[in-house]
Enzyme design. Structure first.
Site, short mmCIF file in Angstrom:
data_model
loop_
_atom_site.label_atom_id
_atom_site.label_comp_id
_atom_site.label_asym_id
_atom_site.label_seq_id
_atom_site.Cartn_x
_atom_site.Cartn_y
_atom_site.Cartn_z
CD GLU A 90 40.86 43.60 34.98
OE1 GLU A 90 40.72 44.78 34.64
OE2 GLU A 90 41.40 43.26 36.06
CG HIS A 144 43.84 38.34 41.99
ND1 HIS A 144 43.93 36.97 41.99
CD2 HIS A 144 44.24 38.75 40.76
CE1 HIS A 144 44.36 36.57 40.81
NE2 HIS A 144 44.54 37.62 40.05
CG ASP A 175 37.65 40.03 33.45
OD1 ASP A 175 38.25 39.20 32.73
OD2 ASP A 175 37.88 40.13 34.67
CG ASN A 219 46.32 41.06 30.53
OD1 ASN A 219 46.11 40.62 31.65
ND2 ASN A 219 47.25 40.54 29.73
CG ASP A 237 45.12 40.89 38.16
OD1 ASP A 237 45.10 39.67 38.07
OD2 ASP A 237 44.09 41.59 38.04
CG ASN A 238 47.67 38.66 34.70
OD1 ASN A 238 47.00 39.57 35.20
ND2 ASN A 238 47.61 38.37 33.42
CB SER A 257 33.52 35.29 39.67
OG SER A 257 32.75 36.09 38.79
CE LYS A 285 44.60 42.24 34.64
NZ LYS A 285 44.70 40.80 34.38
CG HIS A 330 38.40 34.56 31.05
ND1 HIS A 330 38.27 35.52 32.04
CD2 HIS A 330 37.25 34.59 30.35
CE1 HIS A 330 37.09 36.09 31.93
NE2 HIS A 330 36.45 35.55 30.91
CD GLN A 365 39.42 47.75 33.04
OE1 GLN A 365 38.98 48.64 32.29
NE2 GLN A 365 39.45 46.48 32.68
CB CYS A 383 47.65 33.70 40.24
SG CYS A 383 46.45 34.21 38.98
CB SER A 432 29.50 38.50 37.54
OG SER A 432 30.75 38.08 38.02
CG HIS A 479 35.59 38.13 37.94
ND1 HIS A 479 35.08 36.95 37.46
CD2 HIS A 479 36.79 38.30 37.30
CE1 HIS A 479 35.93 36.43 36.57
NE2 HIS A 479 36.97 37.23 36.45
CB SER A 533 43.87 45.29 37.94
OG SER A 533 44.82 44.31 38.22
P1 NAI Z 1 50.18 34.14 29.19
O1 NAI Z 1 50.03 34.23 27.73
O2 NAI Z 1 51.16 35.02 29.91
O3 NAI Z 1 50.53 32.64 29.64
C1 NAI Z 1 49.93 31.50 29.11
C2 NAI Z 1 51.03 30.46 28.92
O4 NAI Z 1 50.46 29.22 28.56
C3 NAI Z 1 52.02 30.85 27.82
O5 NAI Z 1 53.34 30.89 28.32
C4 NAI Z 1 51.82 29.75 26.78
O6 NAI Z 1 53.04 29.43 26.11
C5 NAI Z 1 51.32 28.60 27.63
N1 NAI Z 1 50.58 27.59 26.87
C6 NAI Z 1 49.74 27.74 25.82
N2 NAI Z 1 49.30 26.55 25.39
C7 NAI Z 1 49.84 25.61 26.20
C8 NAI Z 1 49.76 24.20 26.26
N3 NAI Z 1 49.04 23.51 25.38
N4 NAI Z 1 50.45 23.57 27.23
C9 NAI Z 1 51.23 24.25 28.12
N5 NAI Z 1 51.35 25.59 28.10
C10 NAI Z 1 50.68 26.27 27.14
O7 NAI Z 1 48.71 34.39 29.78
P2 NAI Z 1 48.36 34.73 31.30
O8 NAI Z 1 48.32 36.19 31.48
O9 NAI Z 1 49.19 33.90 32.17
O10 NAI Z 1 46.83 34.25 31.36
C11 NAI Z 1 46.46 32.88 31.30
C12 NAI Z 1 44.94 32.78 31.48
O11 NAI Z 1 44.58 33.21 32.78
C13 NAI Z 1 44.13 33.65 30.53
O12 NAI Z 1 42.95 32.96 30.19
C14 NAI Z 1 43.81 34.86 31.36
O13 NAI Z 1 42.69 35.57 30.88
C15 NAI Z 1 43.57 34.24 32.71
N6 NAI Z 1 43.73 35.08 33.90
C16 NAI Z 1 43.15 34.61 35.04
C17 NAI Z 1 43.27 35.30 36.22
C18 NAI Z 1 42.60 34.80 37.44
O14 NAI Z 1 42.51 35.53 38.43
N7 NAI Z 1 42.13 33.60 37.49
C19 NAI Z 1 44.04 36.56 36.32
C20 NAI Z 1 44.65 36.94 35.07
C21 NAI Z 1 44.51 36.21 33.92
#
Ligand code: NAI
Length: 431
Positions: free
Chosen positions: A157, A352, A132, A182, A191-192, A83, A187, A302, A364, A196, A78, A55, A360
């Site tokens: 990332e 963020h 990322d 990650n 960050d997560n 983003s 991180k 993501h 990196q 958020c 990006s 991003h 984070s």
């Molecule tokens: P995580 O693995 O910690 O959490 C995902 C959760 O979703 C897990 O607890 C899992 O059991 C649950 N899950 C999976 N399938 C499901 C379903 N069908 N119904 C309900 N729950 C379900 O992963 P994390 O770190 O929370 O990341 C989630 C996403 O967010 C990823 O795609 C990651 O790359 C992205 N992300 C986005 C950020 C942003 O700023 N927008 C920042 C960091 C990560």
């Protein structure tokens, strides 16, 4: 000398504005600034040619300039079509870094931008990857495998990109060593979660100006991003429900006081839907059919496949403003879809805050230095940074928030079986 033109951004005249915000961000990014201070003179990244896909925000500008200060050459795009902060991209281009990114790219433009970074004038080829989400890594593997011969490694990332790397390593198709940034504690547990917690509601507010207090919100997924998202909504006064597939995370949500439900229960009850799973088909077309009029639907994971946006394509779309659409169903009901189902916090807001991104991005930079200087000690597998570096990243951020660390005595350290200077926890500890 010809003017520097090896970039494509929305409007280069935004560079001054971008530069002012970069200066503000630097003060909020003590980890990155400390690395410049510690390593700037030694140039540990001299000779590194980094291709980056992350991003293109103000915070990323500080990352890019840190990598440069340590001696690297950079080409950047990006990792999401919505983003980029155009003033950040402009400031980076104006400083002479080839950057190809603007807010509101088409899919075709997105891939065009990524491709512009993979090779450059005078035979420029990358020897390190910073990614990322894994799109760049995948493109390098599928279309430019010969270039991977010079690449010493990739640092990734986010959760989704890391998942793709482990999958490649398992299948034996990963052609370079990878560092999973990650899963540094500093991180994903910051960050997560805390990122958020600030940026989710920011995105919904900027997109809709809706009153949050009193609304019923659903968060799909109670992992790190889901935990921060649920808190973000609760702090804004929403009544929050959570859906989960993992009993541990479901129990955590219940014990935090959230209603744990299924989407079948929630679809016609909630006002705001946020998917945060990193999984596909979470908010389906059937769910959306059952939603209330003007329900708000968004995704903070993501990729946009968390919401079945394709299933909405043949309905009537009314664009309200960039990254905000109303989709009208045959009965006249409308839902409000943010960022076409792509990362809401980066599409509708600015991602963020700098401080958490400093943690984070410090990981990196450490990962890039490690890959550049010690790639020989790594197989074509996925690694996390050692715990002492994780603790170092945290330590670099304490002073800024006025936190004072207690020192273990020798007797105390011996009693709990650690060294006085750390690491303070075993690898099994989960924070
Ligand atoms: P995580 O693995 O910690 O959490 C995902 C959760 O979703 C897990 O607890 C899992 O059991 C649950 N899950 C999976 N399938 C499901 C379903 N069908 N119904 C309900 N729950 C379900 O992963 P994390 O770190 O929370 O990341 C989630 C996403 O967010 C990823 O795609 C990651 O790359 C992205 N992300 C986005 C950020 C942003 O700023 N927008 C920042 C960091 C990560």
């Amino acid at each position: 000398m010809a003017e520097f033109a090896d970039y494509k951004v929305k409007d280069i005249s935004l560079a001054d504005w971008g530069r002012k915000e970069i200066a503000i961000a630097e003060v909020e990014m003590p980890g990155l600034m400390a690395l410049r201070e510690e390593f700037g003179a030694k140039k540990p990244l001299a000779g590194a040619r980094i291709v980056g896909c992350l991003h293109m925000t103000i915070q990323t500008a500080v990352l890019i300039e840190t990598l440069r200060a340590l001696g690297a050459e950079i080409r950047w795009s990006s990792c999401n079509i919505f983003s980029t902060q155009d003033h950040a991209a402009a400031a980076i281009a104006a400083s002479g870094v080839p950057v190809f990114a603007w807010k509101g790219e088409t899919e075709e433009e997105y891939w065009w931008c990524v491709e512009q970074t993979i090779t450059g004038p005078n035979g420029w080829k990358p020897n390190l990857i910073l990614d990322d989400g894994g799109d760049l890594t995948q493109l390098m593997h599928s279309k430019y495998p010969e270039l991977l011969e010079d690449v010493r490694g990739v640092s990734e990332e986010t959760t989704t990109g890391v998942l793709r790397l482990y999958d490649m390593a398992k299948k034996g198709t990963l052609k370079v060593p990878a560092i999973n940034v990650n899963d540094s504690v500093t991180k994903s547990k910051f960050d997560n979660v805390y990122g958020c917690r600030e940026s989710l509601v920011d995105g919904i507010r900027r997109g809709t100006d809706v009153m949050m207090a009193g609304k019923v919100a659903v968060v799909n997924g109670y992992g790190d991003v889901g935990k921060g998202s649920a808190q973000s909504l609760r702090n804004a006064g929403c009544r929050v429900m959570v859906t989960e597939v993992d009993p541990i995370c479901a129990l955590q949500a219940a014990m935090e006081g959230y209603d744990v439900v299924t989407m079948d229960d929630a679809a016609d009850r909630a006002d705001i839907f946020v998917s945060a799973t990193g999984n596909r088909d979470i908010i389906t077309i059937d769910h959306m059919r059952r939603m209330k009029d003007r329900a708000i639907v968004c995704n903070i994971g993501h990729f946009d496949n968390e919401i079945q946006v394709d299933g909405l394509k043949n309905l009537k779309w009314h664009n309200v403003k960039p990254q905000v659409d109303e989709i009208e169903f045959p009965d006249g009901k409308r839902i409000i879809l943010l960022s076409e189902g792509r990362l809401v916090n980066l599409g509708n807001a600015t991602g963020h805050p700098s401080f958490v991104m400093s943690a984070s991005f410090t990981n990196q930079v450490l990962a890039q230095m490690e890959l550049w200087n010690n790639s020989g000690s790594y197989e074509k597998q996925v690694y996390v940074l050692p715990r002492h570096l994780d603790e170092k990243v945290a330590a670099l951020h304490l002073a800024k928030v006025g936190a004072k660390l207690t020192k273990l005595t020798k007797e105390q350290a011996d009693y709990i079986g650690v060294a006085t200077e750390g690491p303070f926890k075993s690898d099994a500890y989960r924070y």
